[in-house]
Design a protein around this motif. Structure first.
Motif, PDB file in Angstrom:
ATOM      1  N   SER A  96       0.940  -1.136   0.041  1.00  0.00           N
ATOM      2  CA  SER A  96       0.024   0.025   0.040  1.00  0.00           C
ATOM      3  C   SER A  96       0.789   1.317   0.072  1.00  0.00           C
ATOM      4  N   ASP A 130       2.532   1.656  -3.458  1.00  0.00           N
ATOM      5  CA  ASP A 130       1.884   2.085  -4.570  1.00  0.00           C
ATOM      6  C   ASP A 130       1.653   3.662  -4.367  1.00  0.00           C
ATOM      7  N   ASP A 131       1.288   4.031  -3.188  1.00  0.00           N
ATOM      8  CA  ASP A 131       1.234   5.344  -2.714  1.00  0.00           C
ATOM      9  C   ASP A 131       2.507   6.211  -3.380  1.00  0.00           C
TER      10      ASP A 131
END
Length: 357
Positions: A255, A258-259
Motif C-alpha cells: 500500500s 503504490d502510494d
C-alpha cells in the motif's frame, strides 16, 4: 476566421508557446534537477541560434557524457572553453569529459586523458577557487591516480578539507567515500552519520545517506526517514523516491509502495526510475513476481530519462519476473530482446543460457 483555420492557428500558437517556454528554461537548472533530456533539447535550440553559447555547450557536454557519447562531450566542452576560457563551469565540464574518456580507454591512453582532466580541473579552480565539482573531481584524481600520473593522497586530503569548509555535507560524503575506498567501514559510518544530521539538511546528502542505510539492511527505519525528508524538501528529485520504492518493495509494504509510486509520478512525470527499482527489488528478493512484472512494464512504457536504467536492463529484469511466474517462453523472449539492445549484459546472457537449457 474559419473553424479549420482557427484550430490550426490555436495549434500553432500552442506549439509556439511550448517552444518559447522550453527555450526560456535554464539548461543548468534542468540539468541539476536531473531533467537531462529537456536540458539537451534547450541546449540544442540555443546552439542552433548561437554556436558559441557557453552555457549550452557546457551543459550539453555533461549530458552527452552521461549518455557515454564521450567524443561529443569533449568537443562541446572544448567549444565552451574556447569561447570562455575563464568559465569555471566550462573548464569543469571539460575535466569531467576527459575523466569519463580516461575510464573508457586502455591504460596507455588513460594516462593522457587523466592528465588533461587534472589540467582542466585546475583551470576551473583557478577561475573559481570555490567550485565544488572541481574540488570533488580533484579529490578523486589524487585518490585514484598512481604517483607516476600525479596522484597524491595528501593533496586529496587537502582538497577534501577545502570542500568541507565550503559545503559540510559534500565534505562528509567525500570523507565517507574515501573511507570506503580504504575499507574503513567504521569511519565511513561515522561520516555518513555526520552528513545525515547536518542543519539545515541537504536533500542530496539525505538521499545518499538513505541509500547507505538501506544498503545491506543497515538501518531501514533511518533510511525511510531520510528519504521521506528528502522528497518533502525536493519532490522533483527522483533519488528519494527510488530509495522509498525499493525499501517498501523489500518490506512488502505494498500500500505504501503504490502510494509512493503515484506520488513520484505526480512530482516528476518524466522519471519512472522508482517503478524500475520497485520491480527490480521484488525480482531480486523473489517476492510477488506478478507485481514486479506490472511495475517493470510501467517503466518500459516510456523512454527512460538519460542516465536512468536502460530499457535493456528493465527487459532483463522483466524476463526474470516472468520466469518466477513459470512463463518460460515469455521470459526467454524478453531476455533475448534485452541482449539485442545491450549485448554486454553478462548476467542476462547467463540467464538466457540457463533458460534455454
Amino acid at each position: 476566421m474559419k473553424p479549420v483555420l482557427s484550430r490550426l492557428w490555436l495549434s500553432f500558437c500552442g506549439v509556439l508557446a511550448a517552444t518559447v517556454a522550453i527555450a526560456a528554461e535554464s539548461p543548468r537548472t534542468l540539468f541539476e534537477r536531473g531533467e537531462y533530456r529537456r536540458a539537451a533539447e534547450v541546449c540544442e535550440q540555443r546552439l542552433a541560434a548561437e554556436a558559441r553559447d557557453v552555457e549550452a555547450n557546457t551543459v550539453l557536454s555533461r549530458v552527452r557524457g552521461a549518455q557515454a557519447r564521450l567524443d561529443d562531450a569533449i568537443r562541446l566542452a572544448e567549444a565552451a572553453v574556447a569561447a570562455a576560457p575563464r568559465s569555471a563551469d566550462a573548464q569543469y565540464a571539460l575535466s569531467e569529459a576527459y575523466g569519463r574518456k580516461a575510464q573508457s580507454v586502455g591504460v596507455l591512453k588513460a594516462a593522457g586523458y587523466a592528465g588533461k582532466m587534472r589540467k582542466a580541473a585546475d583551470a576551473a579552480l583557478a577561475a573559481n577557487p570555490d567550485h565544488l565539482d572541481a574540488l570533488e573531481i580533484l579529490v578523486d584524481f589524487h585518490m585514484l591516480a598512481p604517483g607516476f600520473m600525479g596522484g597524491d593522497k595528501k593533496k586529496a586530503a587537502e582538497f577534501v578539507e577545502r570542500l568541507a569548509r565550503l559545503d559540510a555535507s559534500r565534505g562528509w560524503l567525500e570523507k565517507a567515500q574515501n573511507a570506503n575506498r580504504a575499507k574503513d567501514t567504521t569511519l565511513a559510518a561515522q561520516c555518513y552519520d555526520h552528513a545525515a544530521t547536518l542543519t539545515p539538511p541537504d536533500p542530496l546528502a539525505l538521499v545518499t545517506c538513505a541509500s547507505y542505510y538501506a544498503g545491506r539492511g543497515r538501518d531501514l527505519p533511518r533510511a525511510e526517514k531520510l528519504a521521506l525528508q528528502a522528497v518533502q524538501l525536493e519532490p522533483w528529485r527522483t533519488g528519494g523516491w527510488q530509495v522509498l520504492a525499493s525499501l517498501y518493495a523489500y518490506q512488502e509494504r505494498y500500500s505504501d509502495l503504490d502510494d509512493v509510486l503515484e506520488k513520484s509520478l505526480a512530482a516528476e512525470p518524466t522519471h519512472l526510475s522508482p517503478w524500475y527499482q520497485a520491480g527490480r527489488q521484488l525480482v531480486v528478493s523473489k517476492k510477488d513476481p506478478a507485481r514486479a512484472e506490472r511495475y517493470l512494464r510501467r517503466y518500459l512504457s516510456a523512454e527512460p530519462e538519460i542516465g536512468a536504467q536502460s530499457w535493456a536492463a528493465a527487459r532483463w529484469r522483466l524476463g526474470q519476473a516472468l520466469e518466477l511466474q513459470g512463463k518460460k517462453n515469455e521470459a526467454i523472449a524478453e531476455i533475448e530482446s534485452a541482449l539485442k539492445q545491450d549485448p554486454k549484459l553478462e548476467d542476462a546472457k547467463k540467464d538466457l543460457k540457463r533458460l534455454r537449457g
